[in-house]
Structures are given as structure tokens and as C-alpha cells.
Design an enzyme around this catalytic site. Structure first.
Site, PDB file in Angstrom:
ATOM      1  CG  HIS A 441     -49.863  61.761 -15.794  1.00 46.22           C
ATOM      2  ND1 HIS A 441     -51.144  61.633 -16.307  1.00 46.22           N
ATOM      3  CD2 HIS A 441     -49.412  60.488 -15.631  1.00 46.22           C
ATOM      4  CE1 HIS A 441     -51.449  60.361 -16.447  1.00 46.22           C
ATOM      5  NE2 HIS A 441     -50.420  59.636 -16.026  1.00 46.22           N
TER       6      HIS A 441
HETATM    7  C1  FAD Z   1     -47.518  55.273 -10.776  1.00 48.75           C
HETATM    8  C2  FAD Z   1     -47.391  55.834 -12.150  1.00 48.75           C
HETATM    9  C3  FAD Z   1     -48.195  55.327 -13.173  1.00 48.75           C
HETATM   10  C4  FAD Z   1     -48.104  55.858 -14.460  1.00 48.75           C
HETATM   11  N1  FAD Z   1     -48.851  55.290 -15.463  1.00 48.75           N
HETATM   12  C5  FAD Z   1     -48.741  55.769 -16.721  1.00 48.75           C
HETATM   13  C6  FAD Z   1     -49.422  55.142 -17.799  1.00 48.75           C
HETATM   14  O1  FAD Z   1     -50.094  54.117 -17.624  1.00 48.75           O
HETATM   15  N2  FAD Z   1     -49.287  55.678 -19.029  1.00 48.75           N
HETATM   16  C7  FAD Z   1     -48.534  56.805 -19.266  1.00 48.75           C
HETATM   17  O2  FAD Z   1     -48.506  57.282 -20.396  1.00 48.75           O
HETATM   18  N3  FAD Z   1     -47.855  57.398 -18.268  1.00 48.75           N
HETATM   19  C8  FAD Z   1     -47.925  56.897 -17.014  1.00 48.75           C
HETATM   20  N4  FAD Z   1     -47.200  57.481 -16.005  1.00 48.75           N
HETATM   21  C9  FAD Z   1     -46.400  58.678 -16.318  1.00 48.75           C
HETATM   22  C10 FAD Z   1     -45.091  58.351 -17.022  1.00 48.75           C
HETATM   23  O3  FAD Z   1     -44.427  57.326 -16.348  1.00 48.75           O
HETATM   24  C11 FAD Z   1     -44.224  59.628 -17.026  1.00 48.75           C
HETATM   25  O4  FAD Z   1     -44.936  60.663 -17.672  1.00 48.75           O
HETATM   26  C12 FAD Z   1     -42.907  59.439 -17.762  1.00 48.75           C
HETATM   27  O5  FAD Z   1     -42.185  58.344 -17.267  1.00 48.75           O
HETATM   28  C13 FAD Z   1     -42.076  60.720 -17.604  1.00 48.75           C
HETATM   29  O6  FAD Z   1     -40.816  60.524 -18.183  1.00 48.75           O
HETATM   30  P1  FAD Z   1     -39.572  61.405 -17.713  1.00 48.75           P
HETATM   31  O7  FAD Z   1     -38.422  60.958 -18.521  1.00 48.75           O
HETATM   32  O8  FAD Z   1     -39.976  62.825 -17.728  1.00 48.75           O
HETATM   33  O9  FAD Z   1     -39.357  61.050 -16.165  1.00 48.75           O
HETATM   34  P2  FAD Z   1     -39.116  59.675 -15.423  1.00 48.75           P
HETATM   35  O10 FAD Z   1     -39.576  58.525 -16.248  1.00 48.75           O
HETATM   36  O11 FAD Z   1     -39.701  59.829 -14.075  1.00 48.75           O
HETATM   37  O12 FAD Z   1     -37.523  59.580 -15.309  1.00 48.75           O
HETATM   38  C14 FAD Z   1     -36.740  60.496 -14.572  1.00 48.75           C
HETATM   39  C15 FAD Z   1     -35.568  59.738 -13.948  1.00 48.75           C
HETATM   40  O13 FAD Z   1     -34.584  60.679 -13.541  1.00 48.75           O
HETATM   41  C16 FAD Z   1     -34.045  60.271 -12.294  1.00 48.75           C
HETATM   42  N5  FAD Z   1     -33.470  61.454 -11.641  1.00 48.75           N
HETATM   43  C17 FAD Z   1     -34.134  62.480 -11.067  1.00 48.75           C
HETATM   44  N6  FAD Z   1     -33.253  63.408 -10.601  1.00 48.75           N
HETATM   45  C18 FAD Z   1     -32.021  62.948 -10.898  1.00 48.75           C
HETATM   46  C19 FAD Z   1     -30.708  63.466 -10.673  1.00 48.75           C
HETATM   47  N7  FAD Z   1     -30.523  64.667 -10.087  1.00 48.75           N
HETATM   48  N8  FAD Z   1     -29.644  62.717 -11.050  1.00 48.75           N
HETATM   49  C20 FAD Z   1     -29.819  61.502 -11.676  1.00 48.75           C
HETATM   50  N9  FAD Z   1     -31.057  60.978 -11.929  1.00 48.75           N
HETATM   51  C21 FAD Z   1     -32.148  61.704 -11.546  1.00 48.75           C
HETATM   52  C22 FAD Z   1     -35.241  59.686 -11.572  1.00 48.75           C
HETATM   53  O14 FAD Z   1     -34.837  58.853 -10.503  1.00 48.75           O
HETATM   54  C23 FAD Z   1     -35.954  58.950 -12.703  1.00 48.75           C
HETATM   55  O15 FAD Z   1     -35.503  57.623 -12.823  1.00 48.75           O
HETATM   56  C24 FAD Z   1     -47.228  56.936 -14.725  1.00 48.75           C
HETATM   57  C25 FAD Z   1     -46.405  57.426 -13.707  1.00 48.75           C
HETATM   58  C26 FAD Z   1     -46.471  56.881 -12.435  1.00 48.75           C
HETATM   59  C27 FAD Z   1     -45.568  57.414 -11.362  1.00 48.75           C
END
Ligand code: FAD
Ligand code: SF4
Length: 509
Positions: A441
Site C-alpha cells: 500500500h
Molecule cells: C499484492 C497486493 C495486494 C493488495 N491487496 C489489496 C486488498 O486486498 N485490498 C485493498 O484495498 N488494496 C489492496 N492492495 C492495494 C491496492 O491494489 C492499491 O492501493 C491500489 O490499486 C492503488 O491504486 P493506484 O491507481 O494508485 O495504483 P495502481 O493500481 O498500482 O495502478 C497504477 C498503474 O499505473 C501504471 N504506470 C506506472 N507508471 C506508469 C507510466 N509512467 N506510464 C504508464 N503507466 C504507468 C502501472 O503499471 C499500474 O498499472 C494490494 C496491492 C498489492 C500489490
């Protein structure tokens, strides 16, 4: 769902749209669907590859690590002072980290929102203010309560021990539909039961006309004066190497590359230098797990991977939660070698696992590395370090109270201990580097605030420095939550998207 694969594109790619969304994870997918539904032309740009749900579900955990996880899960925050090195996990594919979650769903706790709306002045971020966004997200990803009969033996044993220590487990809510309980969620659900954004928000966005571009890395935001007018980057091949250039002209840019990468795009674009807040204030929810060895058969993988939790230790800033991992991963991560390893591996069916996280105060800081990934340092606050010690002890005590003959602690080089062995350990004195700590997270590196001197985006998600540049991912959360953040991240993204639906798009440049 129709996808444009960067790896298949011949030559450079130049596109034009109303809104470009960078990152297809929890935050980006929500923004794309909401804006496309409102009639805006949207392109989502994702660095990672696209795999169909069927292809991902058929992958072995080791294949999933290679194809769906970022850097095969080898990313880490370097501990400073007495802090552990923390293995920070993320997804890197269409759907982002949403694809690899355990499916656990919590709203942002009321006491956290009270801090944001009171002390921090973000007056709209109250339970009432966010209610419609939570509701919309929970409906879209099918949040449901895990029934008690889906609890694994690993969890019920912990529950029995916890009861003896004076606290009870409560059911978890998860974004699943027809979950069969096979504990493979982190390596992509083989039955399509987990309602991650690749099977919910992104197909909805695509149906409303959104173009989704996979294998496409965004390097910079393009600027015209103090206004964002697009992005530039590169199309990648199967191995992640750059093969040609990408330029997208847009009337509005939304960054949702996650707390680990959005700050890099800002820094490389020269944005946010004045406040010096970009990449700071990272929180991680440092997590550990403890393994209990029982005489009875546990077969802990039979049941929902995560089904129960307790916030009974909230005053100690701890949340305890059930967890399990597929047998192959459990076997591969057992310590030891040779006959000793074989003996331990032979006991896998007798092992139970429970975990927990610290509601941390921050201390993470992101630096530009030489390659693709940033260098992240993490200085754990003294009260968080003390909370981590308490977390390890209470997890171990609960399994011992439930009759475990031994517990395996997250301490490098330490063999299993019984009750007397546990009593003799002083976790506060243990060097931080000896603690095996993980995080799923990362949050807070471009935090939202009311003062441009101490935050990166304003209360509507727009960057203080550049107009028409918004951030809608985990990086804007002003503090850690103490619970799993996906629903919080998505609700905050929905709130920003709903504001953008009503905000006139600027003229083309
Ligand atoms: C193993 C694991 C288990 C988890 N389990 C839970 C759970 O059970 N419950 C819960 O609430 N949360 C859970 N989480 C946390 C949750 O998944 C994240 O908090 C949430 O997905 C964050 O959302 P985000 O949009 O910030 O980032 P992300 O969902 O990580 O999305 C960011 C995306 O941007 C892309 N990206 C990065 N840099 C670039 C770039 N320069 N150009 C183009 N694309 C790019 C990445 O490849 C990624 O696909 C878990 C996370 C992990 C890793
Ligand atoms: S427990 Fe199994 S069936 Fe349920 S969501 Fe996870 S992987 Fe899918």
C-alpha cells in the site's frame, strides 16, 4: 475489451483526445469510465501489458509474478536508521495493482476522514461527502461480506486464539462474485471471481469509447505555459524495452500511475519543484505475517484468502487480518535447505498464517534512480517501530493460545519458537534490518491539501503548479488509512472524475 498493444505498433504513435489518463489501475480505471460515460473522449495509457482474465487466471504464481507484477515483486523501500527494508509490491499490467489484490474492501475509516476534514482543512472529505462515491464504487466492483463458512482453518484457529487473548474477529468485505475460496487472489483469480478493474471499470470505459493503450510508458507531461496539453513517452516491446515514441495531445491530463510512479512523471516534467513536496510523505502500512505450526491438519489454502480482521488494537495503530498464499509460494519461501528444508516443507499442511499492518505516520521518500524505478527510502517513526514489535508479538501469542506447537516469526535467521522462546525475545531491541517486512500500500507521495506549500494537489485533485493536470491515484491520499486502500483510492478518484464531468474542457491548443 479492445486493446491497442504498444508491442504490436509499427513506428511512432501520435494521437489526440479530450482526456489522457496515465495508468490503468484502481484510480485511472475509475476516472476513465466516469469521464467516458459523460461523453468525453478518453485514452488510457498503461506501461504494463494486457492479458485476458482467462490467460491471467491460468498462469502459475511464478508466471503471474513475471507477467503481471512489477519487477517480479522485487521492489523495495530501503530502511533508514532502525527501519526494516520493506518489500513493496505492485501490479504492472492493464488493471494495475487491482488485479493482484486480495480483494479486501474497506471504506476510509471515519477517524481518518475526521483528521483530513478537520485538522487538514479538506472540508469535503467527510463520511457524508464521500458516501455517494463509496456507494458507486462498491456497486461497480461488487463488494460483499465474506460468509463465515468461507473462513479457512488457518483463520478460525487464529480467531480461537484471539478470543482467548480477549478480542474477536469480524468478517471482511471483498470485491468478489461467486468466490470459490482457493487463496490464489494475489496471483489473479482463476475463476474470474475477483471483480478487479480489468473486469469492471475498464470494460465499461471501453464500451463508452475509451481507447486503452498497453505497453506504453509515459515519461512527461507536455506543457504550454502553465497548462498541461498532453503527454510524451514510449511504446515498449515484450521485455519492457523502448521501441518507438508516443505523443498524445490532450485537453486535460489525469495522472494515475500510483504513488510509486506519479511523482517520477511530475519530477521529469519539472512540475512541483516550488513546494518540494513531490515524492515525500510516503506511507506504506508496513506489514508482517506470523506462521503457526499445529499438530492437526490445517490446509490453510482451503477458504477465502482473506476473510476476517480485527481493529481491536486500533489504539495501538494496528489492524490484524487473515491471509494465505498458494502452497507453491509457501514452500518456496520456507527457510532452510536440504533435508531440513524437506522436513519443513513436509509440514506445509499443518501451517496457519495471519498477518497485520501498522497505520504508519510516513517517513517514506522517493528519489529519482538511474533506471526506470525510483529509489525509495523509509525512516520508520519510533512509535511505528514500537507498533511493529507489538504486532509480531500479538500475532504469535494468538496462535500459541490456539494450541500451535511453534510459531515462525518474521525475523531473518530465527527458527520456530514455542511460548517460552517467544517470551525471551525483545522485538524492540531487534535491529530493524532483521525484520521481514512487506507493503502492498504505498500512498501519499503527491498529497492533497489546502496549502500549496505543503501539498501537491488542491482539494479537487488539480496540481497547484499546472492547470488541467489532475492526479487521481493513491499518491494523493493525505495520510495512511490503517486499512486496505483500494476502495478509498477509487472513491477519491470517482470524486475527482465527477468534478471533471462538470468542469468545461479547455479549448484545444
Ligand atoms: C499484492 C497486493 C495486494 C493488495 N491487496 C489489496 C486488498 O486486498 N485490498 C485493498 O484495498 N488494496 C489492496 N492492495 C492495494 C491496492 O491494489 C492499491 O492501493 C491500489 O490499486 C492503488 O491504486 P493506484 O491507481 O494508485 O495504483 P495502481 O493500481 O498500482 O495502478 C497504477 C498503474 O499505473 C501504471 N504506470 C506506472 N507508471 C506508469 C507510466 N509512467 N506510464 C504508464 N503507466 C504507468 C502501472 O503499471 C499500474 O498499472 C494490494 C496491492 C498489492 C500489490
Ligand atoms: S479466493 Fe479464490 S475464487 Fe475467491 S477471489 Fe480469490 S482466487 Fe478467486
Amino acid at each position: 475489451m479492445s486493446i491497442l498493444h504498444g508491442r504490436k505498433q509499427v513506428g511512432d504513435l501520435v494521437l489526440e483526445t479530450d482526456v489522457v489518463v496515465v495508468g490503468s489501475g484502481a484510480g485511472g480505471a475509475v476516472v476513465a469510465a466516469e469521464l467516458a460515460d459523460a461523453g468525453q473522449r478518453v485514452i488510457v495509457v498503461e506501461e504494463g501489458p494486457y492479458h485476458t482474465p482467462e490467460a491471467m487466471g491460468a498462469m502459475k504464481p511464478s508466471e503471474s509474478l513475471r507477467h503481471v507484477w512489477r519487477a517480479a515483486s522485487m521492489t523495495a523501500a530501503v530502511g533508514i536508521g532502525n527501519s526494516p527494508v520493506i518489500n513493496v509490491m505492485m501490479g504492472r499490467c492493464v488493471g494495475g495493482s487491482s488485479v493482484v489484490t486480495g480483494g479486501v474492501c474497506f471504506r476510509i475509516p471515519e477517524q481518518v476522514l475526521a483528521r483530513w476534514s478537520g485538522e487538514m482543512g479538506l472540508s469535503e472529505l467527510t463520511p457524508q461527502g464521500l458516501e455517494p462515491h463509496f456507494e458507486a464504487v462498491e456497486r461497480a466492483i461488487h463488494v460483499e461480506t465474506v460468509p463465515a463458512d468461507m473462513r479457512s482453518r488457518s483463520t478460525t484457529l487464529f480467531g480461537a486464539g484471539a478470543k482467548r487473548l480477549g478480542f474477536e474477529l469480524s468478517p471482511i468485505r471483498r470485491n468478489t462474485h461467486k468466490c470459490r475460496g482457493r487463496s490464489k487472489c494475489n496471483f489473479v483469480c482463476p475463476h474470474g471471481a475477483k471483480r478487479s478493474v480489468d473486469v469492471t471499470y475498464l470494460p465499461r470505459a471501453a464500451k463508452a469509447g475509451t481507447r486503452i493503450l498497453a505497453d506504453a510508458l509515459v515519461d512527461q507531461v507536455l506543457l504550454a505555459g502553465d497548462r498541461a496539453v498532453g503527454i510524451s513517452g514510449a511504446l515498449l516491446d515484450e521485455t519492457g524495452r523502448r521501441r518507438s515514441s508516443l505523443t498524445i495531445a490532450a485537453r486535460r491530463v489525469v495522472l494515475a500511475a500510483g504513488a510509486w510512479h506519479t511523482p517520477i512523471i511530475l519530477r521529469d516534467s519539472g512540475i512541483g519543484r516550488a513546494s518540494r513536496q513531490v515524492g515525500r510523505n510516503m506511507t506504506l502500512h508496513p506489514s508482517v505475517r506470523v506462521v503457526g505450526e499445529f499438530d492437526e491438519l490445517v490446509d490453510g489454502w482451503e477458504g477465502a484468502m482473506q476473510s476476517a480482521f480485527t481493529d481491536a488494537l486500533q489504539k495501538d495503530r494496528l489492524t490484524l487480518m487473515s491471509i494465505f498464499v498458494p502452497q507453491s509460494i509457501l514452500g518456496a519461501t520456507m527457510p532452510g535447505a536440504g533435508p531440513e528444508f524437506m522436513r519443513k516443507a513436509g509440514r506445509i499442511r499443518h501451517l496457519a498464517i495471519f498477518g497485520g499492518m501498522v497505520h504508519d505516520e510516513g517517513g517514506g521518500r522517493l528519489w529519482r534512480g538511474f533506471g526506470r524505478e525510483p529509489v525509495v527510502t523509509y525512516r520508520m517513526a519510533p512509535q511505528d517501530r514500537a507498533a511493529l514489535s507489538k504486532l509480531i508479538r500479538v500475532l504469535a501469542e494468538a496462535y500459541l493460545a490456539a494450541g500451535a506447537r511453534k510459531v515462525y516469526l518474521p525475523v531473518f535467521g530465527l527458527e520456530g519458537v514455542d511460548a517460552a522462546g517467544l517470551k525471551a525475545l525483545d522485538f524492540d531491541r531487534l535491529p530493524g534490518r532483521k525484520i521481514e517486512c512487506t507493503s502492498q500500500h504505498p500512498l501519499g507521495t503527491c498529497r492533497m491539501g489546502v496549502d500549496p506549500k505543503t501539498s501537491v494537489v488542491d482539494p479537487d485533485g488539480e496540481t497547484w503548479d499546472v492547470r488541467e493536470l489532475y492526479i487521481a491515484d493513491g499518491s494523493i491520499l493525505p495520510t495512511s488509512l490503517g486499512v486496505n486502500p483500494q476502495v478509498g483510492v477509487m472513491a477519491m478518484a470517482a470524486r475527482i472524475a465527477w468534478k471533471l464531468r462538470d468542469r468545461k474542457l479547455p479549448d484545444r491548443r
